[in-house]
Motif scaffolding. Structure first.
Motif, PDB file in Angstrom:
ATOM      1  N   VAL A 176       0.843  -1.204   0.000  1.00 41.45           N
ATOM      2  CA  VAL A 176       0.000   0.000   0.000  1.00 41.45           C
ATOM      3  C   VAL A 176       0.872   1.246   0.000  1.00 41.45           C
ATOM      4  O   VAL A 176       0.621   2.208  -0.752  1.00 41.45           O
ATOM      5  CB  VAL A 176      -0.949  -0.012   1.220  1.00 41.45           C
ATOM      6  CG1 VAL A 176      -1.653   1.340   1.365  1.00 41.45           C
ATOM      7  CG2 VAL A 176      -1.980  -1.119   1.086  1.00 41.45           C
ATOM      8  N   LEU A 213      -9.181  -4.304  -2.094  1.00 38.03           N
ATOM      9  CA  LEU A 213      -8.515  -3.021  -1.921  1.00 38.03           C
ATOM     10  C   LEU A 213      -7.855  -2.528  -3.209  1.00 38.03           C
ATOM     11  O   LEU A 213      -8.000  -1.350  -3.555  1.00 38.03           O
ATOM     12  CB  LEU A 213      -7.491  -3.104  -0.783  1.00 38.03           C
ATOM     13  CG  LEU A 213      -6.704  -1.822  -0.498  1.00 38.03           C
ATOM     14  CD1 LEU A 213      -7.642  -0.678  -0.156  1.00 38.03           C
ATOM     15  CD2 LEU A 213      -5.695  -2.032   0.616  1.00 38.03           C
ATOM     16  N   TYR A 325      -6.705   7.934  -0.328  1.00 40.09           N
ATOM     17  CA  TYR A 325      -6.381   6.620   0.239  1.00 40.09           C
ATOM     18  C   TYR A 325      -7.098   6.402   1.570  1.00 40.09           C
ATOM     19  O   TYR A 325      -7.630   5.314   1.832  1.00 40.09           O
ATOM     20  CB  TYR A 325      -4.871   6.493   0.429  1.00 40.09           C
ATOM     21  CG  TYR A 325      -4.152   5.863  -0.740  1.00 40.09           C
ATOM     22  CD1 TYR A 325      -3.589   4.598  -0.644  1.00 40.09           C
ATOM     23  CD2 TYR A 325      -4.033   6.538  -1.947  1.00 40.09           C
ATOM     24  CE1 TYR A 325      -2.919   4.013  -1.709  1.00 40.09           C
ATOM     25  CE2 TYR A 325      -3.368   5.971  -3.025  1.00 40.09           C
ATOM     26  CZ  TYR A 325      -2.819   4.708  -2.899  1.00 40.09           C
ATOM     27  OH  TYR A 325      -2.160   4.136  -3.971  1.00 40.09           O
ATOM     28  N   VAL A 329      -9.825   3.365   2.197  1.00 37.17           N
ATOM     29  CA  VAL A 329      -9.639   2.324   3.210  1.00 37.17           C
ATOM     30  C   VAL A 329     -10.739   2.391   4.268  1.00 37.17           C
ATOM     31  O   VAL A 329     -11.248   1.364   4.728  1.00 37.17           O
ATOM     32  CB  VAL A 329      -8.248   2.454   3.862  1.00 37.17           C
ATOM     33  CG1 VAL A 329      -8.085   1.454   4.999  1.00 37.17           C
ATOM     34  CG2 VAL A 329      -7.151   2.251   2.825  1.00 37.17           C
ATOM     35  N   PRO A 346      -3.972  -0.733   6.266  1.00 34.76           N
ATOM     36  CA  PRO A 346      -3.663   0.086   5.084  1.00 34.76           C
ATOM     37  C   PRO A 346      -3.884   1.575   5.272  1.00 34.76           C
ATOM     38  O   PRO A 346      -3.450   2.362   4.424  1.00 34.76           O
ATOM     39  CB  PRO A 346      -4.628  -0.474   4.020  1.00 34.76           C
ATOM     40  CG  PRO A 346      -4.932  -1.862   4.460  1.00 34.76           C
ATOM     41  CD  PRO A 346      -4.950  -1.789   5.957  1.00 34.76           C
ATOM     42  N   ILE A 347      -4.531   1.975   6.348  1.00 37.07           N
ATOM     43  CA  ILE A 347      -4.776   3.401   6.556  1.00 37.07           C
ATOM     44  C   ILE A 347      -3.547   4.110   7.120  1.00 37.07           C
ATOM     45  O   ILE A 347      -3.447   5.345   7.052  1.00 37.07           O
ATOM     46  CB  ILE A 347      -5.985   3.602   7.502  1.00 37.07           C
ATOM     47  CG1 ILE A 347      -6.637   4.965   7.245  1.00 37.07           C
ATOM     48  CG2 ILE A 347      -5.589   3.488   8.970  1.00 37.07           C
ATOM     49  CD1 ILE A 347      -7.937   5.162   8.003  1.00 37.07           C
TER      50      ILE A 347
END
Length: 581
Positions: A176, A213, A325, A329, A346-347
């Protein structure tokens, strides 16, 4: 008007050796000198270990010595198995598998740094020019922001455990972060080559933890292109998306051609992916905000302030891209009705990048509040670790020593001069860092997060040096596995075909690795042995103990061993041998 006004003196970057040392101090403790831990760490290692000691079918169909594990994807397991193949003979299979985790972490850290650096050099991100000059150069400003983003990334509490475990999550978050870097390059100067690299990255991400994702990111980036009135969405849809599909399809094509174990993981993999998409509900929202508050600390307060401070420049790339992003997420996390901490991981990269642009706009009072919070919490936590370790080693105070040792029954403390010196040196360095921050009141941008990051590294290193033997003794299944192996050797002299079992994936991996047990494979087998996991509390509530026949295991069976981990009074294991007719 831009919200940033600061002199060049505030953009003094960290020396390269300091950044490198911080990364090593962060990642090495917890990777070395321990057994596979219960949970995803042991189960993921089990898949890697099975691949490394198996054939082509084992590499295409992820499983733990016969137990299918199709949920996520094979890429992280391939890389871990490759490390076992290359370095297992030198450092042991478990440590070799974790070498891949260290590489994943370095990829994520470098990606966060360079992404922020490229965004920080852009014209719209630069601070206002001062009346008499003296404002920082774009490269100096970008490098200082990149240092701040990396410190924030390392300081996030939610990153700590996943980045040290042998699992797919550590690779997923790094991919990511790398896709963010490629996104910056693509939006900065659209090029087909960068679009192709981004597509390959997203395809690898799909092979790591599913296609949900990556597909969402392509959609969100295309929407961002339209919003910014640019045309790079044509590259995303015309090059990146097909490249991602081709990378993922290579694995799907291989399993359909070879058909490993006369079956395919594709259907179960697709089902695991599609179940992550549903309408948002209250439970998923409560989970996201309840755990997100500590999971993304200290990134989210700085990121929230960055969005507020730059609200009049919402189309600036250094704000629009990380926010895209974060929104993507967050939306997926709210649509997932099977909440787990991995959906929050992923954040962290975009939040860390966004938070870095909030550093130049933060008020001194807010920075001091974050610093004092870090000093009090981390110093207190470090003091507790030292106190518990001293009590364990000296036996005084007796009550504390007894309480600590009761956490891992059967553990015998041993003094290690190397870990003691290391822990002492890091503790002294922490107090020197606090003194430097308080006494000098430096004006550099990354001063706001250096204590939070340093405190996290201090606490983790103390845990993984002073307390690692204690933690390892409590968590590992090594002793149970060895007890089972000894009993099997006494009862069968190793002349058995296989073991049927209901143990969970982590236990199965640990028993196979430590005890060299041969479990049943994909096809149903008439096994000579049966290993069952039971809950003692449920047995006490039931009228009688359930036999293997009650669980639909065709017998007759004879119980030959029963045991458990020393500290776990509820979990127990029973080994049965099939009676000969």
């Amino acid at each position: 008007m831009k919200p940033v006004r600061l002199p060049a003196a505030a953009t003094i970057a960290l020396p390269r050796w300091v950044i490198f040392a911080l990364c090593l101090l962060y990642i090495l403790p917890g990777l070395l000198g321990r057994d596979p831990w219960k949970g995803d760490d042991a189960s993921s290692f089990g898949v890697m270990w099975t691949m490394a000691h198996g054939g082509l079918q084992d590499w295409l169909w992820p499983h733990i010595v016969g137990l299918p594990m199709p949920q996520e994807g094979p890429l992280a397991f391939w890389l871990g198995a490759l490390c076992i193949k290359l370095f297992g003979w030198l450092v042991g299979d478990a440590t070799a598998a974790r070498l891949s985790t260290a590489c994943f972490f370095l990829l994520g850290s470098v990606s966060v740094w360079y992404s922020t650096y490229l965004l920080g050099r852009r014209t719209e991100a630069q601070p206002l020019k001062l009346a008499f000059g003296g404002q920082p150069e774009p490269r100096d400003f970008g490098r200082t922001l990149a240092d701040g983003a990396l410190l924030i990334y390392l300081g996030c509490l939610g990153l700590l455990l996943p980045s040290h475990e042998t699992n797919a999550e550590s690779l997923h978050i790094s991919l990511v972060a790398y896709s963010l870097y490629l996104g910056v390059r693509l939006l900065d100067a659209p090029a087909k080559r960068v679009g192709l690299r981004l597509g390959i990255c997203l395809g690898l991400m799909a092979l790591t933890r599913g296609w949900v994702l990556p597909l969402a990111l392509i959609i969100c980036l295309s929407i961002l292109s339209v919003y910014l009135k640019q045309k790079y969405h044509r590259i995303l849809l015309g090059i990146s998306l097909p490249a991602a599909v081709l990378v993922t399809a290579a694995w799907v094509f291989a399993i359909n051609i070879i058909h490993p174990f006369s079956s395919s993981p594709f259907a179960a993999w697709m089902q695991w992916n599609t179940r992550q998409i549903d309408m948002p509900n209250l439970d998923s929202a409560i989970y996201f905000f309840r755990y997100g508050i500590w999971f993304a600390w200290p990134a989210w307060p700085f990121a929230a302030w960055a969005i507020f401070a730059w609200r009049k420049q919402e189309k600036a790339l250094h704000i629009a891209l990380p926010v895209t992003y974060v929104v993507c997420v967050t939306a997926l996390a709210l649509m997932n009705h099977y909440p787990e901490q991995s959906i929050l991981l992923p954040i962290l990269p975009p939040l860390a990048m966004l938070a870095a642009f909030g550093l130049p706009t933060m008020k001194r009072s807010a920075i001091n509040a974050v610093d004092w919070f870090a000093v009090m919490v981390m110093t207190g936590f470090a003091a507790i670790i030292w106190f518990a370790w001293l009590a364990m080693m000296t036996g005084w105070p007796a009550g504390v020593s007894k309480k600590v040792l009761s956490w891992a029954p059967g553990f015998t403390p041993e003094f290690n001069i190397f870990t003691f010196i290391l822990a002492l040196a890091v503790s002294v360095a922490w107090f020197r860092l606090v003194y430097w921050r308080i006494s000098r009141q430096p004006s550099v941008l990354w001063r706001a997060v250096v204590l939070s990051t340093g405190g996290v590294i201090l606490s983790w290193l103390l845990l993984m040096s002073l307390c690692l033997p204690l933690i390892n003794h409590r968590i590992t299944y090594a002793r149970v596995a060895q007890d089972i192996a000894r009993q099997i050797e006494l009862s069968t002299h190793k002349s058995y075909n296989c073991i049927d079992s209901n143990v969970d994936p982590a236990q199965r991996a640990s028993f196979a690795y430590f005890g060299e047990l041969r479990f049943s494979g994909f096809l149903d087998q008439h096994c000579d042995l049966l290993l069952l996991q039971d809950s003692r509390s449920l047995q006490e509530k039931s009228a009688k103990e359930m036999t293997p026949e009650d669980r639909n295991y065709r017998g007759p069976w004879e119980r030959i061993w029963q045991g458990r981990r020393a500290y776990d009074k509820d979990e127990s294991f029973t080994l049965y041998m099939r009676k000969q007719p």
